[in-house]
Design a protein around this motif. Structure first.
Motif, mmCIF file in Angstrom:
data_model
loop_
_atom_site.group_PDB
_atom_site.id
_atom_site.type_symbol
_atom_site.label_atom_id
_atom_site.label_comp_id
_atom_site.label_asym_id
_atom_site.label_seq_id
_atom_site.Cartn_x
_atom_site.Cartn_y
_atom_site.Cartn_z
ATOM 1 N N SER A 67 0.836 -1.209 0.000
ATOM 2 C CA SER A 67 0.000 0.000 0.000
ATOM 3 C C SER A 67 0.863 1.249 0.000
ATOM 4 C CB SER A 67 -0.954 0.000 1.196
ATOM 5 O OG SER A 67 -0.249 0.045 2.404
ATOM 6 N N GLU A 77 10.408 3.795 5.764
ATOM 7 C CA GLU A 77 10.243 2.351 5.981
ATOM 8 C C GLU A 77 11.188 1.914 7.098
ATOM 9 O OE1 GLU A 77 8.354 -0.416 5.149
ATOM 10 O OE2 GLU A 77 9.808 -1.378 6.474
ATOM 11 N N SER A 115 3.089 -15.862 -2.501
ATOM 12 C CA SER A 115 2.432 -15.588 -3.792
ATOM 13 C C SER A 115 1.455 -14.423 -3.696
ATOM 14 C CB SER A 115 1.682 -16.838 -4.267
ATOM 15 O OG SER A 115 0.849 -17.313 -3.234
ATOM 16 N N ARG A 125 -7.276 -7.385 2.675
ATOM 17 C CA ARG A 125 -5.880 -7.391 3.113
ATOM 18 C C ARG A 125 -4.933 -8.026 2.107
ATOM 19 N NH1 ARG A 125 -4.178 -12.144 5.460
ATOM 20 N NH2 ARG A 125 -5.786 -13.744 5.433
ATOM 21 N N MET A 131 -2.461 -8.474 -1.093
ATOM 22 C CA MET A 131 -1.512 -7.486 -1.640
ATOM 23 C C MET A 131 -2.071 -6.735 -2.848
ATOM 24 S SD MET A 131 2.218 -8.972 -0.956
ATOM 25 C CE MET A 131 1.939 -10.509 -1.788
HETATM 26 C C1 LIG Z 1 1.320 -14.766 6.931
HETATM 27 C C2 LIG Z 1 0.671 -13.973 5.856
HETATM 28 C C3 LIG Z 1 0.470 -14.538 4.616
HETATM 29 C C4 LIG Z 1 -0.124 -13.805 3.593
HETATM 30 N N1 LIG Z 1 -0.278 -14.356 2.356
HETATM 31 C C5 LIG Z 1 -0.680 -13.592 1.327
HETATM 32 C C6 LIG Z 1 -0.660 -14.094 0.006
HETATM 33 O O1 LIG Z 1 -0.349 -15.262 -0.230
HETATM 34 N N2 LIG Z 1 -0.991 -13.256 -1.005
HETATM 35 C C7 LIG Z 1 -1.384 -11.947 -0.784
HETATM 36 O O2 LIG Z 1 -1.668 -11.220 -1.760
HETATM 37 N N3 LIG Z 1 -1.441 -11.461 0.482
HETATM 38 C C8 LIG Z 1 -1.079 -12.247 1.515
HETATM 39 N N4 LIG Z 1 -1.089 -11.738 2.792
HETATM 40 C C9 LIG Z 1 -1.656 -10.401 3.053
HETATM 41 C C10 LIG Z 1 -0.708 -9.273 2.677
HETATM 42 O O3 LIG Z 1 0.622 -9.692 2.604
HETATM 43 C C11 LIG Z 1 -0.773 -8.101 3.664
HETATM 44 O O4 LIG Z 1 -2.072 -7.917 4.157
HETATM 45 C C12 LIG Z 1 -0.319 -6.857 2.929
HETATM 46 O O5 LIG Z 1 1.060 -6.959 2.645
HETATM 47 C C13 LIG Z 1 -0.591 -5.612 3.744
HETATM 48 O O6 LIG Z 1 -0.040 -4.520 3.051
HETATM 49 P P1 LIG Z 1 0.244 -3.180 3.820
HETATM 50 O O7 LIG Z 1 0.934 -2.294 2.864
HETATM 51 O O8 LIG Z 1 -1.011 -2.724 4.469
HETATM 52 O O9 LIG Z 1 1.193 -3.626 5.032
HETATM 53 P P2 LIG Z 1 2.573 -4.424 5.086
HETATM 54 O O10 LIG Z 1 2.790 -5.279 3.918
HETATM 55 O O11 LIG Z 1 2.584 -5.057 6.428
HETATM 56 O O12 LIG Z 1 3.633 -3.265 5.048
HETATM 57 C C14 LIG Z 1 3.729 -2.331 6.105
HETATM 58 C C15 LIG Z 1 5.118 -1.728 6.067
HETATM 59 O O13 LIG Z 1 5.184 -0.651 6.991
HETATM 60 C C16 LIG Z 1 6.414 -0.699 7.679
HETATM 61 N N5 LIG Z 1 6.223 -0.015 8.959
HETATM 62 C C17 LIG Z 1 5.423 -0.393 9.970
HETATM 63 N N6 LIG Z 1 5.527 0.478 10.983
HETATM 64 C C18 LIG Z 1 6.412 1.434 10.597
HETATM 65 C C19 LIG Z 1 6.940 2.598 11.220
HETATM 66 N N7 LIG Z 1 6.586 2.944 12.451
HETATM 67 N N8 LIG Z 1 7.842 3.340 10.539
HETATM 68 C C20 LIG Z 1 8.230 2.972 9.294
HETATM 69 N N9 LIG Z 1 7.764 1.873 8.657
HETATM 70 C C21 LIG Z 1 6.860 1.121 9.304
HETATM 71 C C22 LIG Z 1 6.678 -2.188 7.828
HETATM 72 O O14 LIG Z 1 8.044 -2.447 8.062
HETATM 73 C C23 LIG Z 1 6.192 -2.727 6.477
HETATM 74 O O15 LIG Z 1 7.216 -2.733 5.517
HETATM 75 C C24 LIG Z 1 -0.521 -12.468 3.837
HETATM 76 C C25 LIG Z 1 -0.311 -11.886 5.089
HETATM 77 C C26 LIG Z 1 0.272 -12.628 6.092
HETATM 78 C C27 LIG Z 1 0.509 -11.988 7.420
#
Ligand SMILES: Cc1cc2nc3c(=O)[nH]c(=O)nc-3n(C[C@H](O)[C@H](O)[C@H](O)COP(=O)(O)OP(=O)(O)OC[C@H]3O[C@@H](n4cnc5c(N)ncnc54)[C@H](O)[C@@H]3O)c2cc1C
Length: 400
Positions: free
Chosen positions: A15, A34, A50, A377, A379
């Protein structure tokens, strides 16, 4: 000295990358912060194997651009582009980096924001970076932390689930015989999967759940999303540490168990465990609208729709499902997956925290109930809401 930006995105997961990319491409001066050493969040540091299915008629050109480049970077042939395409984690880090740099976005790694002060339209983030505190100001902030960390500090209202989904430490194994490896034979959904022998084998005391997904991501290399780590409190560093320690112990058990119960893994070695514990959900941020299970079931459309999605309510919690079952008594009907061509929409209001003008959210923390969180949730959906938040941030620069 304060460094001034139009937009600051906190969190470099899918995101955050999409938010920073769309805002930069629209001409804003953008900083992405990050805390880890690479972009991609769960898709890279988290070693998720994946992409959830990307039905290309639903997603924007920017989402498809990132997904297609990831697909092209694979060193294996993968047939069905619409179904669970594997991830080459190292390539994905580079794809995000290159795109953000081309769009002239500033990237700040290994940096953690500490607090936020200031007034609407001129917020100041204090960040621990390069072994010192540095202040950055922005007209608009976007919270893409996955845990609503920035939203919490800004005083936004958080939505808590009754029962949080368990966490997982993903891992990658090498030197696997890919001719003998069979993804569906290993999967939880196969009643003959060796995971059922593994969980009843006393030699593997930490493997308690049958959750077992894997994917060939490169020749001889399999990535796993397997096992549950329960009751992680993201506000407690010791709880997260305990989860990581348990996760790594589980991975050691998985490799021994796979050697015992499968031929493909006879000579396998662990290549890596994820550097980030896979938190499926923590909090969402209450926005101007909360998307609910009724919206999902009715395939609702909205006047301010910004994203289409058709992914099912992928909730890793038996208890939550059962609680709902008691209410409705027909869970199969309640959670029925969509047919091809059906979708619901996410309104822009889910990305706008209630009561704020200069602050947006994207990714897994948008304003949805605990059921719909299981669907938004993924990707691809997180890329999509990130892109919209980036564009909306630039719109708001005009009047903030
Ligand atoms: C175990 C598991 C398996 C999954 N399998 C799949 C799958 O097979 N396929 C799929 O499409 N999705 C899958 N998902 C869901 C998906 O990966 C996540 O929901 C998605 O990546 C969320 O995106 P995001 O950008 O909201 O957060 P995230 O991907 O969690 O990214 C958040 C980022 O913010 C950074 N961050 C956090 N706090 C701070 C801070 N205070 N200062 C600076 N940086 C910070 C973190 O380091 C991280 O890099 C899975 C999730 C999990 C947990």
């Amino acid at each position: 000295m304060i460094n001034n930006f139009d937009v600051i995105v906190v969190g470099g997961g899918p995101s955050g990358c999409a938010a920073a990319l769309s805002a930069s491409r629209a001409g804003a001066k953008v900083l992405i912060i990050e805390k880890n050493s690479c972009l991609g969040g769960m898709g890279t540091s988290g070693l998720v194997p994946s992409w959830c299915p990307v039905h290309k008629e639903l997603f924007s050109p920017l989402v498809l651009e990132i997904f297609e480049e990831g697909y092209k970077s694979l060193s294996i042939t993968y047939g069905d582009k619409e179904e669970w395409v594997p991830i080459n984690h190292e390539s994905l880090k580079l794809i995000y980096e290159r795109k953000l740099l081309e769009a002239r976005c500033k990237i700040l790694f290994c940096s953690n924001f500490i607090d936020v002060k200031g007034i609407t339209g001129k917020r100041i983030l204090r960040v621990w970076t390069g072994e010192k505190f540095v202040e950055f100001s922005a007209k608009i902030l976007i919270d893409c932390t996955g845990n609503a960390s920035l939203s919490k500090m800004l005083g936004a209202t958080l939505i808590h689930s009754k029962q949080k989904q368990p966490s997982t430490l993903c891992f990658v194994v090498g030197n696997v015989n890919d001719e003998l490896y069979d993804e569906s034979a290993l999967h939880t959904n196969n009643p003959q999967s060796p995971i059922y022998k593994i969980i009843s084998d006393n030699n593997f005391p930490n493997i308690r759940h049958a959750h077992f997904c894997s994917k060939l991501i490169a020749p001889g290399i399999i990535a796993f999303n397997a096992g549950y780590i329960e009751d992680i409190d993201i506000n407690d560093g010791f709880s997260i540490s305990k989860g990581l320690i348990l996760g790594r112990q589980m991975v050691q058990e998985y490799i021994v168990a796979l050697k015992k119960y499968t031929k493909a893994f006879n000579n396998a070695v662990i290549i890596s465990t994820a550097s980030t514990l896979g938190i499926r959900e923590s909090y969402r941020v209450e926005g101007e609208y909360i998307l609910t299970i009724d919206d999902y079931n009715k395939r609702n459309k909205f006047y301010d729709a910004v994203v289409k999605n058709d992914y099912f309510l992928d909730i890793h919690s038996k208890e939550l499902n059962e609680n709902y079952l008691r209410k409705d008594n027909n869970i199969e009907n309640y959670f029925k997956n969509y047919k091809k061509g059906e979708y619901y929409e996410i309104p822009l209001r889910c990305l706008i925290p209630k009561g704020f003008e200069d602050f947006l959210v994207a990714g897994r923390i948008i304003s949805v109930d605990e059921f719909v969180q299981g669907s938004i949730r993924t990707m691809p959906a997180c890329l999509a809401t990130g892109e919209v938040a980036g564009k909306e941030a630039v719109n708001r620069l005009k009047y903030i």
